[in-house]
Design a protein around this motif. Structure first.
Motif, mmCIF file in Angstrom:
data_model
loop_
_atom_site.group_PDB
_atom_site.id
_atom_site.type_symbol
_atom_site.label_atom_id
_atom_site.label_comp_id
_atom_site.label_asym_id
_atom_site.label_seq_id
_atom_site.Cartn_x
_atom_site.Cartn_y
_atom_site.Cartn_z
ATOM 1 N N GLU A 1 0.818 -1.214 0.000
ATOM 2 C CA GLU A 1 0.000 0.000 0.000
ATOM 3 C C GLU A 1 0.858 1.272 0.000
ATOM 4 O O GLU A 1 0.416 2.318 -0.461
ATOM 5 C CB GLU A 1 -0.928 0.012 1.221
ATOM 6 C CG GLU A 1 -2.084 -0.962 1.151
ATOM 7 C CD GLU A 1 -1.764 -2.317 1.743
ATOM 8 O OE1 GLU A 1 -2.704 -3.088 2.016
ATOM 9 O OE2 GLU A 1 -0.558 -2.607 1.929
ATOM 10 N N HIS B 1 3.261 2.024 -1.787
ATOM 11 C CA HIS B 1 3.640 2.421 -3.140
ATOM 12 C C HIS B 1 2.444 2.918 -3.959
ATOM 13 O O HIS B 1 2.597 3.265 -5.126
ATOM 14 C CB HIS B 1 4.307 1.245 -3.860
ATOM 15 C CG HIS B 1 5.600 0.809 -3.216
ATOM 16 N ND1 HIS B 1 6.776 1.496 -3.404
ATOM 17 C CD2 HIS B 1 5.882 -0.221 -2.390
ATOM 18 C CE1 HIS B 1 7.739 0.897 -2.719
ATOM 19 N NE2 HIS B 1 7.225 -0.133 -2.091
ATOM 20 N N ASP B 2 1.277 2.972 -3.340
ATOM 21 C CA ASP B 2 0.055 3.420 -4.016
ATOM 22 C C ASP B 2 -0.354 4.773 -3.444
ATOM 23 O O ASP B 2 -0.859 4.849 -2.320
ATOM 24 C CB ASP B 2 -1.063 2.399 -3.811
ATOM 25 C CG ASP B 2 -2.369 2.818 -4.467
ATOM 26 O OD1 ASP B 2 -2.422 3.902 -5.094
ATOM 27 O OD2 ASP B 2 -3.355 2.054 -4.345
ATOM 28 N N SER C 1 -4.065 5.017 -2.098
ATOM 29 C CA SER C 1 -4.568 4.168 -1.021
ATOM 30 C C SER C 1 -4.735 4.973 0.261
ATOM 31 O O SER C 1 -3.887 5.792 0.614
ATOM 32 C CB SER C 1 -3.601 3.007 -0.769
ATOM 33 O OG SER C 1 -3.944 2.319 0.426
ATOM 34 N N SER D 1 8.184 3.979 -7.538
ATOM 35 C CA SER D 1 6.763 4.031 -7.907
ATOM 36 C C SER D 1 6.141 5.367 -7.525
ATOM 37 O O SER D 1 5.169 5.799 -8.134
ATOM 38 C CB SER D 1 6.000 2.888 -7.226
ATOM 39 O OG SER D 1 6.202 2.919 -5.822
#
Length: 467
Positions: free
Chosen positions: A146, A148-149, A152, A401
């Protein structure tokens, strides 16, 4: 909480005038700086959100403490005050002062890493990873997916993925793991906290394999506050008690006092192992100074000891995080792409979404820092491909990312009105985002390139079209 029902828990008795420049002046100034905000003179910056490290305002108690500096070369009473405070509030047995956090990073890397060893951690930090690599280690990211998102809303993006950690232990062998590098609030992930439940699970796993946990505790009070606010079972606990519990789950710590401890310089290495402490005492003399001052004046150690106690006051830490969230919520309400959820030491803009027309190889986050300075004299910092550096084996860029711009908010320095001005500059920049060009290197240092690199602006990128 409404803005009208909240005020900073301090009053101001000294002010530092700010200088405003014109857009034309700023365009020339940032070009002269090689389009790198680190190379700007602070006198040319209106609101400085480059970092929260060493930029906090000290209290009257800390300023009074400076006058109590014992500048003895060895055995300063200020060292023993700092040692007592660290033992009382953090629980570590032994303290080795250093000039700042990276001095402690250097010491622990030299002490524990042998060439070829692995150092898993919950996302890299720039100086931390470099010290590990210079000692011959291999950093391995074991943070939860999460993190890297950017979209989120998972509240504990600093958590360690236990399966990833088990995999690297199995691959490398426990004897070839130097230590687990565990940060409370993960800077490069957007100031995201780790939960106590996750830390307990990690502690259990590492104990099974005899692996040390070295705690990057620069913002541990901020992490404890987020646990208090968002983790079940901790709402009635004090921030100070949560900090003590966090530290109890680790074997040692590196501390940059320039964050939580509210000082302009200083840090320390804290340990529980007496043998390792004796080695650190010997090594610090080579690189920093005597083990009772470690590159610091006595007055600096006194200010840090006082700052640690202030960092754990409930009103202080709540106000510190609230100010960050105030700015973050202003931007979210205006439709600005920010990293979710808002962290604790700054707001992070999602440069990929802000500037989709600029490919990562043309450094969109760096380009956005330039545009924000031009728009409002606001200095920010890139946290993307430029900060990530190059792979030491292939020489190619690391491609993270997350491509972020960090707006790090100094503690006790700015008011909510300053946050309003920052938000206006960002909204204006977003409205004109299609005209922002990418960048290319004109000078790239070997290490920690983001500090000193210089760039040139490229021709405007073609606008993205939808078929």
């Amino acid at each position: 909480m409404k803005k009208s029902h909240w005020a900073e828990p301090y009053k101001i008795k000294m002010v530092e005038p700010l200088r405003k420049t014109s857009r034309e002046e700023r365009k020339k100034l940032i070009e002269d700086a090689g389009f790198n905000t680190f190379q700007l003179k602070s006198a040319d910056v209106y609101i400085d959100l480059l970092t929260d490290s060493g930029t906090s305002a000290m209290s009257d108690r800390q300023w009074a403490g400076l006058m109590m500096g014992d500048e003895a070369y060895s055995g300063s009473r200020n060292f023993y005050h700092l040692e007592t405070v660290v033992q009382e509030y953090y629980g570590y047995k032994y303290v080795v002062p250093t000039h700042q956090g990276r001095g402690a990073e250097h010491l622990i890397a030299r002490l524990l890493i042998r060439p070829g060893m692995y150092v898993p951690g919950n996302m890299y930090f720039t100086t931390t990873r470099l010290h590990q690599e210079l000692a011959g280690g291999n950093f391995t990211d074991v943070i939860t997916d999460e993190a890297h998102d950017p979209d989120s809303d998972f509240p504990f993006k600093g958590n360690i993925d236990l399966q990833k950690l088990e995999d690297i232990i199995r691959k490398a062998g426990a004897a070839n793991i130097a230590y687990l590098s565990l940060a409370t609030t993960v800077n490069m992930a957007g100031g995201q906290p780790i939960s106590l439940e996750n830390m307990k699970q990690v502690r259990k796993l590492t104990q099974q394999h005899g692996i040390r946990i070295i705690h990057d505790m620069a913002r541990v009070a901020e992490n404890a506050f987020m646990i208090q606010q968002h983790e079940a079972g901790y709402a009635d606990r004090t921030v100070a008690s949560i900090v003590k519990e966090i530290c109890s789950l680790t074997d040692g710590a590196v501390m940059s006092g320039k964050k939580d401890a509210l000082v302009n310089i200083g840090g320390f290495l804290a340990l529980n192992d007496e043998g390792l402490y004796e080695e650190a005492k010997n090594l610090v003399i080579v690189y920093e100074g005597m083990h009772t001052y470690g590159g610091l004046a006595g007055r600096d150690m006194e200010a840090m000891a006082i700052g640690i106690t202030e960092s754990l006051e409930e009103a202080h830490i709540a106000a510190r995080v609230y100010q960050v969230h105030y700015l973050g919520n202003l931007l979210k309400e205006a439709g600005i792409p920010v990293l979710n959820p808002i962290g604790t030491h700054g707001v992070f803009l999602n440069a990929r979404s802000f500037l989709p027309h600029i490919p990562q190889t043309h450094f969109p986050a760096q380009a956005l820092t330039v545009a924000l300075y031009e728009a409002g004299g606001v200095r920010t910092v890139e946290r993307g491909i430029v900060s990530a550096g190059r792979d030491k084996e292939t020489g190619d860029h690391h491609y993270p990312s997350l491509e972020l711009v960090r707006l790090a908010i100094p503690r006790r320095v700015y008011t909510l009105s300053h946050m309003d001005v920052v938000a206006d500059a960002i909204i204006e920049t977003y409205e004109n985002r299609d005209s922002i060009p990418g960048l290319a290197f004109t000078m790239e240092p070997k290490y920690l390139r983001f500090f000193q690199a210089r760039f040139r602006q490229l021709a405007p990128e073609p606008a993205l079209t939808t078929p």
